[in-house]
Each structure stands twice: as structure tokens, then as C-alpha cells.
Design an enzyme around this catalytic site. Structure first.
Site, PDB file in Angstrom:
ATOM      1  N   ARG A 157       0.848  -1.206   0.000  1.00  0.00           N
ATOM      2  CA  ARG A 157       0.000   0.000   0.000  1.00  0.00           C
ATOM      3  C   ARG A 157       0.878   1.249   0.000  1.00  0.00           C
ATOM      4  O   ARG A 157       0.552   2.254  -0.643  1.00  0.00           O
ATOM      5  CB  ARG A 157      -0.936  -0.026   1.206  1.00  0.00           C
ATOM      6  CG  ARG A 157      -1.983   1.053   1.152  1.00  0.00           C
ATOM      7  CD  ARG A 157      -3.055   0.846   2.184  1.00  0.00           C
ATOM      8  NE  ARG A 157      -2.546   0.963   3.555  1.00  0.00           N
ATOM      9  CZ  ARG A 157      -3.299   0.807   4.640  1.00  0.00           C
ATOM     10  NH1 ARG A 157      -4.582   0.517   4.519  1.00  0.00           N
ATOM     11  NH2 ARG A 157      -2.794   0.936   5.836  1.00  0.00           N
ATOM     12  N   LYS A 259      -2.851   6.688   1.583  1.00  0.00           N
ATOM     13  CA  LYS A 259      -2.763   7.163   2.969  1.00  0.00           C
ATOM     14  C   LYS A 259      -1.890   8.420   3.046  1.00  0.00           C
ATOM     15  O   LYS A 259      -0.813   8.425   3.655  1.00  0.00           O
ATOM     16  CB  LYS A 259      -2.199   6.033   3.838  1.00  0.00           C
ATOM     17  CG  LYS A 259      -3.042   5.770   5.070  1.00  0.00           C
ATOM     18  CD  LYS A 259      -2.686   4.494   5.759  1.00  0.00           C
ATOM     19  CE  LYS A 259      -2.988   4.523   7.229  1.00  0.00           C
ATOM     20  NZ  LYS A 259      -4.291   4.984   7.656  1.00  0.00           N
ATOM     21  N   GLU A 295     -16.400   6.390   4.231  1.00  0.00           N
ATOM     22  CA  GLU A 295     -15.746   5.818   5.404  1.00  0.00           C
ATOM     23  C   GLU A 295     -15.819   6.779   6.570  1.00  0.00           C
ATOM     24  O   GLU A 295     -16.245   7.934   6.426  1.00  0.00           O
ATOM     25  CB  GLU A 295     -14.306   5.436   5.086  1.00  0.00           C
ATOM     26  CG  GLU A 295     -13.413   6.609   4.748  1.00  0.00           C
ATOM     27  CD  GLU A 295     -11.962   6.167   4.492  1.00  0.00           C
ATOM     28  OE1 GLU A 295     -11.680   5.712   3.371  1.00  0.00           O
ATOM     29  OE2 GLU A 295     -11.124   6.297   5.403  1.00  0.00           O
TER      30      GLU A 295
HETATM   31  C1  COI Z   1      -4.653   3.276  11.409  1.00  0.00           C
HETATM   32  O1  COI Z   1      -5.703   2.729  11.670  1.00  0.00           O
HETATM   33  O2  COI Z   1      -3.568   2.681  11.531  1.00  0.00           O
HETATM   34  C2  COI Z   1      -4.594   4.644  10.933  1.00  0.00           C
HETATM   35  O3  COI Z   1      -3.644   4.987  10.299  1.00  0.00           O
HETATM   36  C3  COI Z   1      -5.650   5.613  11.292  1.00  0.00           C
HETATM   37  C4  COI Z   1      -5.092   6.697  12.135  1.00  0.00           C
HETATM   38  C5  COI Z   1      -6.015   7.866  12.153  1.00  0.00           C
HETATM   39  C6  COI Z   1      -4.812   6.246  13.541  1.00  0.00           C
END
Ligand code: COI
Length: 412
Positions: A157, A259, A295
Site C-alpha cells: 500500500r 494514505k 468511510e
Molecule cells: C490506522 O488505523 O492505523 C490509521 O492509520 C488511522 C489513524 C487515524 C490512527
């Protein structure tokens, strides 16, 4: 190869070690054994872990090294309440850092004592948000093994995110080895089995200086970790969501499906205002028709209706969560029919159960959703029947409590 002087380690861990400078990376297994009575015992987990991580037999506990278990004494010396871990920041021992210049080649990377990064005010990440991150977890099992969950998925990813943001990609093998080293060197911070996990945050940022809008001339790949418990303050109790009617998280053709750091800054305003009104988080709708579910700020969403489970399909605006993918695969194995499709917001009215998934969140039951003027109520007792079944199936694999039939865990 990690270069870290014994002095740095000693200072860091507050332990008395002779001031011999050495490169941990060139220890042979003989040296490790030779060091055992003195260094390894003195330092307990972290140095031994570092040795394991930087010699090339490493990454599994060898029979000829002392037990890798972190003693209760070492754990209690950390200023942490293991029974009440939330999702807060804790400084740990080491971070991994590697840099890539304009030749596109990554240096060897090294573990460094955890600390601040030095960045030019002109760095690409600071000015133009050229950065992506990952979230992963390491679990300590009841018999003191350490497990990662599907690390290759995170590596892949990150590669697609790097490509979208014009950054050099971190090869899968480099990514996984770096994660392993970082976890092992911070071993004493991995919570006792059943009390939480070590959250792993790989970051890839444009660290080189730019002024005009352009890809940065240098990149930094960093991994840091922190012990964590439940993400939501509700723990496993149901969370309460609000459907957002004004703002959108992502638009077609944008970066919602990778991300990037910017995806998270942009949801803070709605999240904060929802929290002020007593909600746990915000559920976003699609940016074109405001009709389909996307989401929650930090996790994916699933609706259960009988033996059917629906979740919004991936079309570039939704994060391809690794927990999302795992839950889909597990649910299918358990006999559910899983539909990845456009999920209309009105389907929330008929759902038997709603739950969220994410690395940080794991599985979180949704107790209610505010949709316009209507408060839709679901199970308020905790996990619903289906979410409980999926939660148990997932976490027992992650924590090494059941046979890993999916071959998802990687022991280090
Ligand atoms: C995760 O779930 O690892 C994320 O990156 C979300 C984050 C806002 C804590």
C-alpha cells in the site's frame, strides 16, 4: 545496517557499558554469544533485540540466546499503565531512518535513538504535504512470541501511495526488514499479551527543500512505534457516529484511496465539531451525490443484514484498509456473503449491525448513527453477534491465540 555506538545505547537505556564503540551490524553470531553474559543481560530486551535485528541470522529468537521475554521488572520500570493503554503517544527507544536522494537509491537505513527529525522549513512535506504513512501492529503472544500482521500488505500500500505522490518507493523487503528491526529494538514497549499492541507508524516524507511546486529532491523513510490499547475511548463499547452533510473526505480522482497525511488533516474540523456534540466520529458520504457511504475519519465501515455483509467498494476515494480486506476474507470463510458495492446511506436504516474496521480501531461496534434528524440505533450492549464473531476470528489470529489458517502473521 544499523550503526549505533554502545555509548548511545548505554546513555539511552541508562545502563553502564564500557565505552567501546562498535557497529552492531558487524557482530557475528559468535560475538553475540560472547556478549551474552555481560551486555545482553545488562540491557535485557532492547540490545539483544537490536543484535538479533542487525545480525543476519536474526528476526527469530535463536535457541542459543537467553530468553527474549521482557521481564515484569523491565516492564514495570517503564512509566506506563499497561491496564489502561489508550491510543496516545509514548516516546520509545529507537526509530528507523533511511534517506533517498535524487539518484533514487535508499541508503542502508539505521536505527537511531528516538528523537526529533531535522527538516528544512522548505521541506516538501511541510510546504506541500508530500507524505504518506502506514499503520501496523505487533502483538506479544501468551508464549512471548512477537507477531506482525500482514506486513507485506502495508508495504504494497505504501508503494502505491508513493507512486501517487511522486515519491520513491520503498521496496517490500526493505520495508519489512525495517519494521522488524524497529519492533525488536523497542521490544520492551510491546504490551504484555492481551493488554494491547505495539503500534507501528512507517512514514515516507519529502524531506528535501523545495520552493516552487515540485517533488522534493530528497525523501526520508522513518518508522517509529508506540504501545497502544483501544483507539476509541469507548473501548469495545459501541461508538456513536454522525453522517456528515457539509464536508467530504475525498473526491473522485483525488487521493482518498491512498494514505496521504493530508487526508487526515482535512477531517479534523468535522471530527472535532462532532465530538463537541457528543459523537465519537464522523461518517462521510460520496462527494458527487452525497448519497453513498464512504468511510469514517480513521476507519472503514460495514453493514450487516442477516447473512449478508456490505461495505463500500474501493473506487479511489476510500482507503483500502488491510483490516477491511482481512474482515472480508474472514467473513467469506465463515459463510457470510460479502458485497463490496455502492452502499446507499438509507441502508443504514435497515442494518442489523454496523461496525468499523481499521488497524488502530480493529473492529468497533457502532451503537448509533445520526442521519439528518434521525438517530438510528443498533446494538448498544457491545459487539453485535456478527461483529463479535469476526472480532474473535481476527484478533485470535493477530494475537497468536488460534491457528493462523490464513497465513497472515509473521513471527519475528
Ligand atoms: C490506522 O488505523 O492505523 C490509521 O492509520 C488511522 C489513524 C487515524 C490512527
Amino acid at each position: 545496517m544499523a550503526l549505533l555506538s554502545m555509548n548511545q545505547l548505554a546513555g539511552h537505556l541508562n545502563t553502564d557499558i564500557p565505552s567501546r564503540k562498535c557497529s552492531l551490524g558487524v557482530f557475528s553470531s559468535d560475538h553475540v554469544l560472547h556478549c551474552k553474559p555481560f551486555h545482553v543481560r545488562a540491557l535485557q530486551g532492547p540490545l539483544r533485540s537490536l543484535l538479533n535485528a542487525t545480525t543476519h541470522t536474526p528476526l527469530s529468537v535463536r535457541a542459543d540466546t537467553p530468553s527474549v521475554a521482557v521481564s515484569n521488572e523491565v516492564r514495570s520500570s517503564l512509566d506506563i499503565d499497561w491496564d489502561n493503554l489508550g491510543f496516545g503517544y509514548h516516546k520509545t527507544d529507537f526509530m528507523y531512518v533511511s534517506k533517498c536522494g535524487s539518484d533514487g537509491k535508499w541508503d542502508e537505513g539505521e536505527l537511531q535513538p528516538f528523537g526529533a527529525l531535522q527538516l528544512s522549513p522548505s521541506a516538501g512535506i511541510l510546504n506541500y504535504g508530500q507524505g504518506i504513512f502506514e499503520g501496523m501492529k505487533a502483538y506479544r503472544t501468551e508464549d512471548d512470541r512477537i507477531l506482525l500482521f500482514r506486513p507485506e500488505e502495508n508495504a504494497l500500500r505504501m508503494i502505491s501511495g508513493a507512486d501517487r505522490l511522486c515519491m520513491p518507493t520503498v521496496p517490500v523487503n526493505m520495508f519489512i526488514q525495517a519494521v522488524k528491526q524497529t519492533v525488536l529494538s523497542n521490544e520492551r514497549w510491546i504490551p504484555p499479551s492481551g493488554k494491547g499492541s505495539l503500534y507501528i507508524r512507517p512514514l515516507l516524507i519529502g524531506s528535501g527543500a523545495v520552493l516552487g511546486l515540485a517533488p522534493a529532491p530528497e525523501y526520508t523513510f522513518v518508522i517509529f512505534v508506540a504501545p497502544v490499547g483501544n483507539y476509541f475511548k469507548e473501548g469495545l463499547a459501541p461508538i456513536h457516529l454522525k453522517v456528515e452533510n457539509t464536508y467530504h473526505r475525498a473526491a473522485p480522482g483525488g487521493t482518498g484511496g491512498v494514505k496521504t497525511v493530508g487526508n487526515y488533516a482535512s477531517v479534523l474540523k468535522t471530527q472535532l465539531s462532532a465530538k463537541k456534540s457528543g459523537f465519537s466520529d464522523v461518517l462521510y458520504l460520496d462527494a458527487v451525490e452525497s448519497k453513498y457511504l464512504e468511510e469514517v475519519s480513521s476507519c472503514n465501515i460495514f453493514l450487516v443484514k442477516g447473512k449478508k455483509i456490505a461495505t463500500p467498494h474501493l473506487k479511489g476515494t476510500i482507503l483500502p484498509g488491510i483490516t477491511r480486506k482481512s474482515i472480508i476474507e474472514l467473513a467469506q470463510t465463515l459463510g457470510y456473503e460479502v458485497e463490496e458495492r455502492a452502499v446507499c446511506v438509507d441502508e443504514l436504516r435497515d442494518a442489523d449491525e454496523v461496525f468499523c474496521t481499521g488497524t488502530a480501531v480493529v473492529i468497533s461496534p457502532v451503537g448509533s448513527i445520526m442521519l439528518h434528524e434521525d438517530r438510528l440505533e443498533y446494538a448498544n450492549e457491545g459487539l453485535g453477534k456478527v461483529s463479535k464473531e469476526l472480532y474473535s476470528a481476527l484478533t485470535s489470529i493477530q494475537m497468536g491465540q488460534s491457528a493462523d489458517i490464513m497465513k497472515w502473521t509473521v513471527e519475528i
